[in-house]
Design a protein around this motif. Structure first.
Motif, PDB file in Angstrom:
ATOM      1  N   LEU A   1       0.779  -1.242  -0.193  1.00  0.00           N
ATOM      2  CA  LEU A   1       0.041  -0.028  -0.008  1.00  0.00           C
ATOM      3  C   LEU A   1       0.810   1.169  -0.023  1.00  0.00           C
ATOM      4  O   LEU A   1       1.761   1.442   0.814  1.00  0.00           O
ATOM      5  CB  LEU A   1      -0.985  -0.027   1.145  1.00  0.00           C
ATOM      6  CG  LEU A   1      -1.941  -0.953   1.545  1.00  0.00           C
ATOM      7  CD1 LEU A   1      -2.556  -1.138   2.629  1.00  0.00           C
ATOM      8  CD2 LEU A   1      -2.790  -1.562   0.249  1.00  0.00           C
ATOM      9  N   GLN A   2       0.694   2.202  -0.911  1.00  0.00           N
ATOM     10  CA  GLN A   2       1.329   3.540  -0.833  1.00  0.00           C
ATOM     11  C   GLN A   2       1.229   4.250   0.548  1.00  0.00           C
ATOM     12  O   GLN A   2       0.133   4.402   0.928  1.00  0.00           O
ATOM     13  CB  GLN A   2       0.663   4.283  -1.814  1.00  0.00           C
ATOM     14  CG  GLN A   2       1.569   5.852  -2.026  1.00  0.00           C
ATOM     15  CD  GLN A   2       0.862   6.650  -3.030  1.00  0.00           C
ATOM     16  OE1 GLN A   2      -0.289   6.797  -3.203  1.00  0.00           O
ATOM     17  NE2 GLN A   2       1.441   7.458  -3.626  1.00  0.00           N
ATOM     18  N   PRO A   3       2.258   4.420   1.044  1.00  0.00           N
ATOM     19  CA  PRO A   3       2.476   5.181   2.507  1.00  0.00           C
ATOM     20  C   PRO A   3       1.950   6.499   2.498  1.00  0.00           C
ATOM     21  O   PRO A   3       2.134   7.224   1.205  1.00  0.00           O
ATOM     22  CB  PRO A   3       3.817   4.959   2.801  1.00  0.00           C
ATOM     23  CG  PRO A   3       4.437   3.994   1.976  1.00  0.00           C
ATOM     24  CD  PRO A   3       3.782   4.205   0.616  1.00  0.00           C
ATOM     25  N   THR A   4       1.470   7.136   3.481  1.00  0.00           N
ATOM     26  CA  THR A   4       1.366   8.375   3.328  1.00  0.00           C
ATOM     27  C   THR A   4       2.481   9.159   3.611  1.00  0.00           C
ATOM     28  O   THR A   4       3.514   8.422   3.943  1.00  0.00           O
ATOM     29  CB  THR A   4       0.268   8.897   4.650  1.00  0.00           C
ATOM     30  OG1 THR A   4       1.051   8.263   5.772  1.00  0.00           O
ATOM     31  CG2 THR A   4      -0.945   8.315   4.762  1.00  0.00           C
ATOM     32  N   PRO A   5       2.626  10.412   3.285  1.00  0.00           N
ATOM     33  CA  PRO A   5       4.145  11.164   3.095  1.00  0.00           C
ATOM     34  C   PRO A   5       4.613  11.104   4.606  1.00  0.00           C
ATOM     35  O   PRO A   5       4.274  10.889   5.691  1.00  0.00           O
ATOM     36  CB  PRO A   5       3.869  12.419   2.853  1.00  0.00           C
ATOM     37  CG  PRO A   5       2.319  12.519   2.250  1.00  0.00           C
ATOM     38  CD  PRO A   5       1.640  11.439   2.889  1.00  0.00           C
ATOM     39  N   PRO A   6       6.253  11.056   4.579  1.00  0.00           N
ATOM     40  CA  PRO A   6       6.673  11.270   5.830  1.00  0.00           C
ATOM     41  C   PRO A   6       6.376  12.567   6.481  1.00  0.00           C
ATOM     42  O   PRO A   6       5.875  13.442   6.023  1.00  0.00           O
ATOM     43  CB  PRO A   6       8.202  11.175   5.549  1.00  0.00           C
ATOM     44  CG  PRO A   6       8.162  10.406   4.053  1.00  0.00           C
ATOM     45  CD  PRO A   6       7.016  10.954   3.381  1.00  0.00           C
ATOM     46  N   ARG A   7       6.356  12.453   7.727  1.00  0.00           N
ATOM     47  CA  ARG A   7       6.029  13.657   8.550  1.00  0.00           C
ATOM     48  C   ARG A   7       7.124  14.614   9.112  1.00  0.00           C
ATOM     49  O   ARG A   7       8.171  14.036   9.359  1.00  0.00           O
ATOM     50  CB  ARG A   7       5.039  13.377   9.574  1.00  0.00           C
ATOM     51  CG  ARG A   7       3.654  12.417   9.241  1.00  0.00           C
ATOM     52  CD  ARG A   7       3.290  11.736  10.262  1.00  0.00           C
ATOM     53  NE  ARG A   7       3.916  10.596  10.962  1.00  0.00           N
ATOM     54  CZ  ARG A   7       3.710  10.050  12.013  1.00  0.00           C
ATOM     55  NH1 ARG A   7       2.669  10.645  12.829  1.00  0.00           N
ATOM     56  NH2 ARG A   7       4.392   9.073  12.622  1.00  0.00           N
ATOM     57  N   ASN A   8       6.848  15.867   9.467  1.00  0.00           N
ATOM     58  CA  ASN A   8       7.776  16.566  10.157  1.00  0.00           C
ATOM     59  C   ASN A   8       9.280  16.645   9.600  1.00  0.00           C
ATOM     60  O   ASN A   8      10.333  16.584  10.212  1.00  0.00           O
ATOM     61  CB  ASN A   8       7.902  16.102  11.472  1.00  0.00           C
ATOM     62  CG  ASN A   8       6.581  15.997  12.433  1.00  0.00           C
ATOM     63  OD1 ASN A   8       5.539  16.980  12.053  1.00  0.00           O
ATOM     64  ND2 ASN A   8       6.167  14.885  13.061  1.00  0.00           N
ATOM     65  N   PHE A   9       9.354  16.694   8.186  1.00  0.00           N
ATOM     66  CA  PHE A   9      10.533  16.693   7.542  1.00  0.00           C
ATOM     67  C   PHE A   9      11.151  18.213   7.870  1.00  0.00           C
ATOM     68  O   PHE A   9      10.792  19.417   7.776  1.00  0.00           O
ATOM     69  CB  PHE A   9      10.398  16.618   5.977  1.00  0.00           C
ATOM     70  CG  PHE A   9      11.614  16.599   5.341  1.00  0.00           C
ATOM     71  CD1 PHE A   9      12.591  15.626   5.309  1.00  0.00           C
ATOM     72  CD2 PHE A   9      11.973  17.810   4.598  1.00  0.00           C
ATOM     73  CE1 PHE A   9      13.821  15.624   4.446  1.00  0.00           C
ATOM     74  CE2 PHE A   9      13.141  17.717   3.855  1.00  0.00           C
ATOM     75  CZ  PHE A   9      13.954  16.586   3.799  1.00  0.00           C
ATOM     76  N   THR A  10      12.478  18.170   8.566  1.00  0.00           N
ATOM     77  CA  THR A  10      13.161  19.343   9.064  1.00  0.00           C
ATOM     78  C   THR A  10      14.368  19.355   8.853  1.00  0.00           C
ATOM     79  O   THR A  10      15.139  18.503   9.110  1.00  0.00           O
ATOM     80  CB  THR A  10      12.833  19.401  10.453  1.00  0.00           C
ATOM     81  OG1 THR A  10      11.433  19.212  10.888  1.00  0.00           O
ATOM     82  CG2 THR A  10      13.178  20.804  11.436  1.00  0.00           C
ATOM     83  N   CYS A  11      15.083  20.435   8.499  1.00  0.00           N
ATOM     84  CA  CYS A  11      16.313  20.451   8.622  1.00  0.00           C
ATOM     85  C   CYS A  11      16.695  21.122  10.080  1.00  0.00           C
ATOM     86  O   CYS A  11      16.663  22.188  10.480  1.00  0.00           O
ATOM     87  CB  CYS A  11      17.063  21.709   7.662  1.00  0.00           C
ATOM     88  SG  CYS A  11      18.946  21.938   7.544  1.00  0.00           S
ATOM     89  N   THR A  12      17.634  20.603  10.790  1.00  0.00           N
ATOM     90  CA  THR A  12      17.851  20.780  12.204  1.00  0.00           C
ATOM     91  C   THR A  12      18.767  21.542  12.144  1.00  0.00           C
ATOM     92  O   THR A  12      18.978  22.161  13.433  1.00  0.00           O
ATOM     93  CB  THR A  12      18.110  19.556  12.989  1.00  0.00           C
ATOM     94  OG1 THR A  12      19.227  18.947  12.743  1.00  0.00           O
ATOM     95  CG2 THR A  12      16.766  18.491  12.880  1.00  0.00           C
ATOM     96  N   ASN A  13      19.857  21.972  11.402  1.00  0.00           N
ATOM     97  CA  ASN A  13      20.953  22.826  11.528  1.00  0.00           C
ATOM     98  C   ASN A  13      20.791  23.919  10.635  1.00  0.00           C
ATOM     99  O   ASN A  13      21.841  24.363  10.068  1.00  0.00           O
ATOM    100  CB  ASN A  13      22.303  21.984  11.687  1.00  0.00           C
ATOM    101  CG  ASN A  13      22.488  21.362  10.269  1.00  0.00           C
ATOM    102  OD1 ASN A  13      21.588  21.167   9.552  1.00  0.00           O
ATOM    103  ND2 ASN A  13      23.687  21.185   9.977  1.00  0.00           N
ATOM    104  N   ALA A  14      19.673  24.406  10.167  1.00  0.00           N
ATOM    105  CA  ALA A  14      19.642  25.507   9.002  1.00  0.00           C
ATOM    106  C   ALA A  14      20.338  26.755   9.403  1.00  0.00           C
ATOM    107  O   ALA A  14      20.901  27.416   8.273  1.00  0.00           O
ATOM    108  CB  ALA A  14      18.144  25.549   8.650  1.00  0.00           C
TER     109      ALA A  14
END
Length: 374
Positions: free
Chosen positions: A166-179
């Protein structure tokens, strides 16, 4: 009348909606098709099929067992099926993953409620999975208005096997932690998809430097973090590098993109060369290469990895200095080939504070700052 049997349905346990019914705990069934039989009925019995899912997985019609998540709440075609009143033909069902002539009852994977026109009984079907093991026969007794499996009255069944297609829902909370950390490589983290459950996911990371998104991680990764060692964060970059992640099950289509995250960089009209070097177009459209030097993490305690790219082969010297300019470590003193190299430096025996590392390659030198935390 052409005799038609009914369907399977495949279900997502954790979609966000409310369903209220009594599920028989003993009726956890691993099936390929749901076969509907009828007894004690009039000449025809019409079953009404209602999707109660906020989203369902649309089955593929090309023989591919994978299924794509769709916003089509009522992925039912048609929304009712009419059968003879005493139908007990046994192995007459509908394959969710197929789409064959004469079998037009298309039902996506999700939650469904089945009832009979003019009657009160309902059968709640939770369908979830892609690889199946067999069939289950449900008998509807019109006179007594009940659904039965193996002679036992049921109000719900679970059709479940393997959700990995089954196609997953998108990954969540995608973040650059050291931007905001100038001089570092951007480091991204994210959370796994919320649906389907019980699946081991792999991920791809995509980057856009101004010419569209492209995948940058090579083979799919299983970690929920990624460092882009080809890019360095700057304070006032002329351009932004934008990223997102996608997820996959072992047999599934790739998910839709996660939310995006951006960092400032000067790399816009530049392209990443094999090995992680950066090239840019000069005024005469010839590519020129430059010495590249970076480390991650920074600040660090007690280990950081210093990465450098050499435009040409030759002798190099990589050293670490304290604030007084005293050389406290010589990391590399050798002849090296052109391309990307790295060295892991451990400052465990040193006091915390600011240090500098310098690379000399022929007549070219580059110096960067380190911050050791203690």
């Amino acid at each position: 009348m052409k005799k038609k049997a009914i369907f399977i349905v495949i279900f997502l346990l954790s979609l966000s909606f409310s369903v209220s019914y009594s599920q028989e705990p003993s009726q956890t069934l691993h099936v390929k098709e749901l076969i509907m039989n009828t007894v004690n009925g009039p000449s025809e019995i019409t079953f009404d099929i209602v999707s109660t899912s906020a989203k369902v997985w649309q089955p593929q019609r090309s023989g591919n067992p994978s299924a794509y998540l769709t916003n089509d709440k009522k992925y039912v075609d048609p929304e009712n099926i009419t059968l003879p009143g005493n139908y007990s033909k046994g192995d007459k069902g509908w394959d969710t993953d197929g789409y064959y002539p004469g079998q037009q009852h298309v039902l996506g994977r999700g939650y469904y409620r089945i009832s009979v026109w003019g009657k009160s009984a309902t059968l709640n079907v939770d369908c979830y999975g892609t690889n199946f093991l067999g069939d289950v026969i449900v008998v509807y007794d019109y006179l007594n208005d009940v659904f039965k499996v193996n002679g036992n009255t049921v109000t719900g069944i679970i059709l479940y096997d393997d959700p990995s297609g089954l196609q997953p829902t998108p990954p969540r909370n995608f973040t650059c932690t050291n931007a905001s950390h100038v001089g570092q490589h951007p480091y991204f983290t994210w959370s796994p998809p919320s649906d389907p459950t019980g699946v081991t996911f792999s991920y791809n990371v995509y980057r856009n430097l101004g010419a569209g998104y492209s995948k940058i991680n090579g083979a799919p990764i299983t970690a929920t973090s990624y460092t882009d060692t080809e890019i360095e964060i700057v304070k006032n970059g002329a351009n932004a590098a934008t990223y997102y992640a996608t997820a996959m099950g072992s047999q599934s289509p790739e998910s839709e993109p996660s939310n995006t995250a951006s960092i400032q960089t000067n790399i816009a009209e530049k392209s990443i060369l094999p090995g992680g070097s950066v090239s840019e177009k000069s005024e005469n459209n010839q590519q020129r290469h430059s010495l590249q030097l970076s480390n991650y993490p920074n600040p660090f305690n007690p280990v950081t990895r210093i990465t450098y790219f050499l435009p040409d082969e030759g002798p190099i010297r990589l050293s670490v200095f304290n604030l007084k300019g005293q050389r406290i470590g010589e990391l590399v003193d050798a002849w090296e080939q052109a391309g990307q190299h790295s060295f892991e430096w451990n400052g465990a025996g040193l006091p915390g504070g600011v240090y500098f590392y310098r690379i000399q390659a022929g007549k070219i030198t580059a110096t960067k700052k380190l911050l050791l935390l203690k």
